[in-house]
Design a protein around this motif. Structure first.
Motif, short mmCIF file in Angstrom:
data_model
loop_
_atom_site.label_atom_id
_atom_site.label_comp_id
_atom_site.label_asym_id
_atom_site.label_seq_id
_atom_site.Cartn_x
_atom_site.Cartn_y
_atom_site.Cartn_z
N MET A 299 28.19 109.65 94.38
CA MET A 299 29.29 109.88 93.43
C MET A 299 29.37 108.72 92.45
O MET A 299 29.05 107.58 92.78
CB MET A 299 30.61 110.00 94.18
N THR A 300 29.83 109.04 91.26
CA THR A 300 30.06 108.01 90.26
C THR A 300 31.08 108.52 89.27
O THR A 300 31.65 109.61 89.44
CB THR A 300 28.74 107.60 89.57
N THR A 301 31.37 107.76 88.23
CA THR A 301 32.31 108.17 87.20
C THR A 301 31.78 107.80 85.83
O THR A 301 30.90 106.95 85.69
CB THR A 301 33.68 107.47 87.38
N ASP A 302 32.34 108.43 84.82
CA ASP A 302 32.17 107.98 83.45
C ASP A 302 33.43 108.34 82.69
O ASP A 302 34.18 109.24 83.09
CB ASP A 302 30.94 108.61 82.79
N ALA A 303 33.66 107.64 81.59
CA ALA A 303 34.84 107.90 80.78
C ALA A 303 34.75 109.27 80.14
O ALA A 303 33.67 109.71 79.71
CB ALA A 303 34.98 106.83 79.70
N ASP A 304 35.88 109.96 80.09
CA ASP A 304 35.88 111.33 79.58
C ASP A 304 35.23 111.47 78.20
O ASP A 304 34.46 112.42 77.99
CB ASP A 304 37.32 111.86 79.56
N PRO A 305 35.47 110.59 77.24
CA PRO A 305 34.85 110.77 75.92
C PRO A 305 33.32 110.75 75.96
O PRO A 305 32.67 111.34 75.09
CB PRO A 305 35.39 109.59 75.10
N ALA A 306 32.75 110.07 76.96
CA ALA A 306 31.29 109.98 77.04
C ALA A 306 30.64 111.33 77.32
O ALA A 306 29.45 111.52 77.05
CB ALA A 306 30.90 108.98 78.13
N PHE A 307 31.42 112.28 77.84
CA PHE A 307 30.87 113.61 78.15
C PHE A 307 30.70 114.46 76.89
O PHE A 307 30.17 115.56 76.97
CB PHE A 307 31.77 114.33 79.15
N GLY A 308 31.11 113.95 75.76
CA GLY A 308 31.05 114.73 74.53
C GLY A 308 29.74 114.69 73.79
O GLY A 308 29.60 115.33 72.74
N ASP A 309 28.75 113.96 74.31
CA ASP A 309 27.48 113.83 73.59
C ASP A 309 26.32 114.06 74.55
O ASP A 309 25.88 113.14 75.24
CB ASP A 309 27.36 112.46 72.95
N PRO A 310 25.77 115.27 74.61
CA PRO A 310 24.68 115.57 75.55
C PRO A 310 23.35 114.90 75.18
O PRO A 310 22.43 114.91 76.00
CB PRO A 310 24.56 117.09 75.50
N MET A 311 23.25 114.34 73.99
CA MET A 311 22.04 113.61 73.65
C MET A 311 22.05 112.21 74.27
O MET A 311 21.00 111.63 74.54
CB MET A 311 21.90 113.48 72.12
N ALA A 312 23.24 111.68 74.50
CA ALA A 312 23.36 110.32 75.01
C ALA A 312 23.73 110.25 76.49
O ALA A 312 23.28 109.36 77.20
CB ALA A 312 24.39 109.55 74.19
N ALA A 313 24.57 111.19 76.95
CA ALA A 313 25.03 111.16 78.35
C ALA A 313 23.90 111.59 79.27
O ALA A 313 23.46 112.74 79.24
CB ALA A 313 26.24 112.08 78.52
N GLN A 314 23.43 110.68 80.10
CA GLN A 314 22.25 110.93 80.92
C GLN A 314 22.46 112.04 81.94
O GLN A 314 21.53 112.77 82.28
CB GLN A 314 21.83 109.64 81.63
N TYR A 315 23.68 112.20 82.41
CA TYR A 315 23.96 113.22 83.43
C TYR A 315 24.05 114.62 82.81
O TYR A 315 24.21 115.61 83.53
CB TYR A 315 25.27 112.89 84.16
N LEU A 316 23.99 114.72 81.48
CA LEU A 316 23.95 116.03 80.83
C LEU A 316 22.52 116.45 80.48
O LEU A 316 22.30 117.40 79.74
CB LEU A 316 24.83 116.03 79.57
N ARG A 317 21.55 115.74 81.03
CA ARG A 317 20.15 116.12 80.89
C ARG A 317 19.72 116.99 82.07
O ARG A 317 20.30 116.90 83.15
CB ARG A 317 19.25 114.88 80.82
N ALA A 318 18.71 117.82 81.85
CA ALA A 318 18.15 118.63 82.94
C ALA A 318 16.64 118.70 82.77
O ALA A 318 16.03 119.77 82.78
CB ALA A 318 18.76 120.02 82.95
N ASP A 319 16.03 117.52 82.62
CA ASP A 319 14.59 117.45 82.39
C ASP A 319 13.82 116.92 83.60
O ASP A 319 12.77 116.30 83.48
CB ASP A 319 14.27 116.60 81.15
N GLY A 320 14.36 117.18 84.78
CA GLY A 320 13.63 116.89 86.02
C GLY A 320 13.42 115.42 86.27
O GLY A 320 14.31 114.59 86.02
N GLU A 321 12.23 115.08 86.73
CA GLU A 321 11.95 113.71 87.16
C GLU A 321 11.96 112.70 86.02
O GLU A 321 11.98 111.50 86.25
CB GLU A 321 10.62 113.67 87.91
#
Length: 531
Positions: free
Chosen positions: A430-452
C-alpha cells in the motif's frame, strides 16, 4: 488492568489534561539549536529520486538538486533553473537557457551538458513519450540546450515539472550519464541544501546544510516555484519509528516536526500549547494498494477484481483517519478534485464492500490457497494499520495471508522484487499519493499499464495503453475529459490498483517552526524558519 494508548489519550483529554509522552531521546540528545530544524521523516533508504518514486527520495531530491521547472501553488509548472525558454512556430523545437549563478556543491558550474544528460536519464523512466518523439536533445553552448521533436508534444513542460510529475532533477553529467536503473549515490547537486555525508547515520538520521552559494530566483516563493530561500542553517531528518516516541520528542523540544502522526495522537498535539497540527496537503492523499500482477494469485484478473469488490473503504478510513472530517471515499482513477474525475465503471463500489462477490471471483480465478504476502511498513502507522485490516478481510473469505513487517525502507527495497513470495517477492503493498497527482496519466506511474516496463505491480493492458498514449496529443478540456472516461472504463476492468480511501493527514510541529510551504506531494525545506 491494561490501559491502551488510545484509551489513555481519551481519558486524559476528557479530564482536560495536556498529556505528555515520555521521550527516550532525552538522555541521548540536546534541544535543537535555534538555526537547526529536526524533522521526523522516516527511514531514507534510496537517495536517487530518478531511481525511485519513494516520497522520501523525492523530498531528498528537492533538497539537494534543482529542477528545470517546478509547480507553483496553482499546480502550474514554472521555470526554476531555466531563465528563458521558447518554442518554434511548428511546436517541434524547444530552446532553454539556464539562468545565471548556478553551481554544483563541488564548486563546478552547472552546464547545459548536465541538463541534457539529466533529461535523457529521466526520460528513460518518466518521459518515454519524449524519447519516442525526440529527434535530438543537445546543448548549443554552456548555457543553452534544445529539444527537437519529430512531432509536437503539448504536455512536454507539464511532464518535466508539473504537480503530477517526478521532475527533471538536474545532476552532474558524470552522474546522470548512466541507465536510470543504476542508482546515483554521489549526493552532489546544485540545490538549496547540501547533503552532509559526515553526519549521515543510515537508519537513524541524515543532515542537510544550507548551501551558502545557492542563488535563488528573484520571484517570491510560490508553491515549489519561485525563490528557494533557505532560512535555517541545518535540517536533520530523524528516523523515529515509534509514533509515541516521536510525539514525546516533539513535546520535549528535541524535534520540531513530525510527518504524518497517527490520528490517535492528534488530541495530545492539540492539548499542548507549544504544538500545532498543520495540513500541508489540503487536497488530501489517496491511499491505494498495488498487487503483483506477475505472480499468483494476482496474475489472474479475476483475483484482482475480487480485491476491488472486497474493499470496504469506510472500514479502512476508520483506522486511517478516525475523524470523519479528515476522510472520504474515492472511486475515480483520476482522484476527487482533478478536472478529469468521473464516475465511469464504478458500480463495483458498495458501502461495506461485497465479500461474497469477492469470494466468488477468487473461486473463478482458480485460487488454490497460494500464500498472499502483504508488505506492512511498521514505521508508517496508517499503512501498517490498513495492512492489518486488509489481512483480516482476506482471511475472512478464505485467502491464505501473511503480513511481512518492516520499516518503509525495507518495503521500498522488497517491492522491486518481481519474483514469487517463496523467493522474497510480495503480493500486495500500500502507498499514497496526493489527489492532484492522479490527474495526469502521462506522469503518474501508477496510471501506467505497460507491464514489466512500468511501476511496481506491473499490470499490463494494451488497450488501456493505447488510450493513455492519446493523452499527449489531446488539447481541449472536453476531449480530455471524454478520454478520461474511456480510460477509466478499461482500468477498472483490469484493476491496476485498488483504492482504500482518501484522507487529509496533518503534520505536527512546534509553534516555533513557521512558514512551511503548503503543497501536496512533496515537503519543501526552504522558506521555513525557526523562531
Amino acid at each position: 488492568m491494561t490501559i491502551s494508548r488510545r484509551n489513555l489519550i481519551k481519558m486524559g483529554v476528557a479530564a482536560g489534561t495536556a498529556l505528555s509522552i515520555p521521550s527516550v531521546l532525552r538522555a541521548q540528545t540536546t534541544p535543537a539549536d535555534a538555526r537547526t530544524v529536526r524533522m521526523v521523516k522516516g527511514g531514507l533508504s534510496v537517495f536517487d529520486p530518478i531511481f525511485s518514486t519513494d516520497g522520501l527520495a523525492q523530498d531528498h531530491g528537492y533538497a539537494i538538486y534543482d529542477t528545470l521547472f517546478s509547480p507553483d501553488s496553482k499546480f502550474m509548472p514554472q521555470p526554476q533553473m531555466v531563465g528563458k525558454w521558447g518554442v518554434s512556430d511548428d511546436r517541434k523545437t524547444y530552446t532553454f537557457e539556464l539562468r545565471d549563478g548556478q553551481g554544483w556543491h563541488d564548486g563546478t558550474p552547472v552546464t547545459a551538458a548536465d541538463c541534457v544528460a539529466s533529461i535523457r536519464r529521466w526520460a528513460q523512466v518518466y518521459g518515454s513519450v519524449l524519447l519516442e518523439r525526440a529527434s535530438d536533445i543537445s546543448k548549443m553552448d554552456d548555457k543553452t540546450f534544445t529539444i527537437a521533436l519529430k512531432q509536437p508534444l503539448p504536455v512536454l513542460i507539464d511532464l518535466m515539472g508539473g504537480i503530477s510529475a517526478v521532475p527533471v532533477y538536474v545532476m552532474r553529467e558524470k552522474d546522470a550519464d548512466r541507465p536510470a536503473t543504476d542508482q546515483v549515490t554521489a549526493n552532489i547537486g546544485s540545490g538549496p541544501f547540501k547533503f552532509n555525508q559526515a553526519l549521515a547515520k543510515p537508519g537513524a538520521s541524515f543532515a542537510y546544510d544550507r548551501n551558502e552559494k545557492y542563488v535563488p530566483r528573484s520571484e517570491p516563493s510560490d508553491g515549489l516555484a519561485g525563490g528557494k530561500v533557505v532560512k535555517v542553517d541545518r535540517v536533520i531528518w530523524e528516523n523515529i519509528a515509534d509514533q509515541q516516541t516521536a510525539i514525546g520528542a516533539l513535546q520535549a523540544g528535541e524535534v520540531d516536526f513530525v510527518a504524518a502522526p497517527s490520528a490517535d495522537l492528534y488530541p495530545i498535539v492539540e492539548a499542548d500549547s507549544n504544538l500545532e497540527l498543520q495540513v500541508l496537503n489540503k487536497s488530501g492523499n489517496n491511499m491505494f494498494l498495488r498487487m503483483n500482477c506477475l505472480q499468483k494469485p494476482f496474475d489472474n484478473v479475476k483475483a484482482r477484481q475480487a480485491v476491488l469488490h472486497l474493499i470496504d473503504q469506510e472500514a479502512f478510513l476508520r483506522v486511517i483517519s478516525p475523524d470523519a472530517k479528515y476522510g472520504h471515499t474515492v472511486t475515480s482513477i483520476f482522484g476527487s478534485v482533478t478536472l478529469y474525475s468521473n464516475d465511469e465503471n464504478t458500480s463495483w463500489y458498495k458501502k461495506g464492500g461485497d465479500p461474497e462477490r469477492a469470494r466468488q471471483l477468487f473461486q473463478e480465478a482458480g485460487y488454490a490457497g497460494e500464500k498472499v504476502v502483504i508488505l506492512q511498513p511498521t514505521s508508517w502507522t496508517q499503512v501498517s494499520d490498513a495492512s492489518q485490516v486488509l489481512a483480516d478481510s482476506l482471511r475472512k473469505i478464505g485467502v491464505n495471508v501473511d503480513l511481512a513487517p518492516s520499516d518503509w525502507g525495507g518495503l521500498v527495497a522488497r517491492r522491486a522484487n518481481k519474483g514469487p513470495v517463496e523467493n522474497g517477492g510480495w503480493s500486495i503493498f500500500m502507498t499514497t499519493d496526493a489527489d492532484p497527482a492522479f490527474g495526469d496519466p502521462m506522469a503518474a506511474q501508477y496510471l501506467r499499464a505497460d507491464g514489466e516496463k512500468g511501476w511496481h505491480g506491473w499490470p499490463k493492458n494494451d488497450g488501456y495503453e493505447a488510450l493513455r498514449a492519446k493523452w499527449a496529443d489531446v488539447e481541449t478540456l472536453e476531449e480530455r475529459k471524454a478520454l478520461a472516461r474511456e480510460m477509466q472504463k478499461v482500468f477498472w476492468d483490469f484493476v491496476g490498483f485498488v483504492y482504500l480511501g482518501q484522507y487529509v493527514s496533518p503534520i505536527a510541529r512546534r509553534k516555533t517552526l513557521t512558514d512551511l510551504i503548503e503543497m501536496p506531494v512533496w515537503t519543501a525545506m526552504w522558506n521555513m524558519q525557526k523562531g
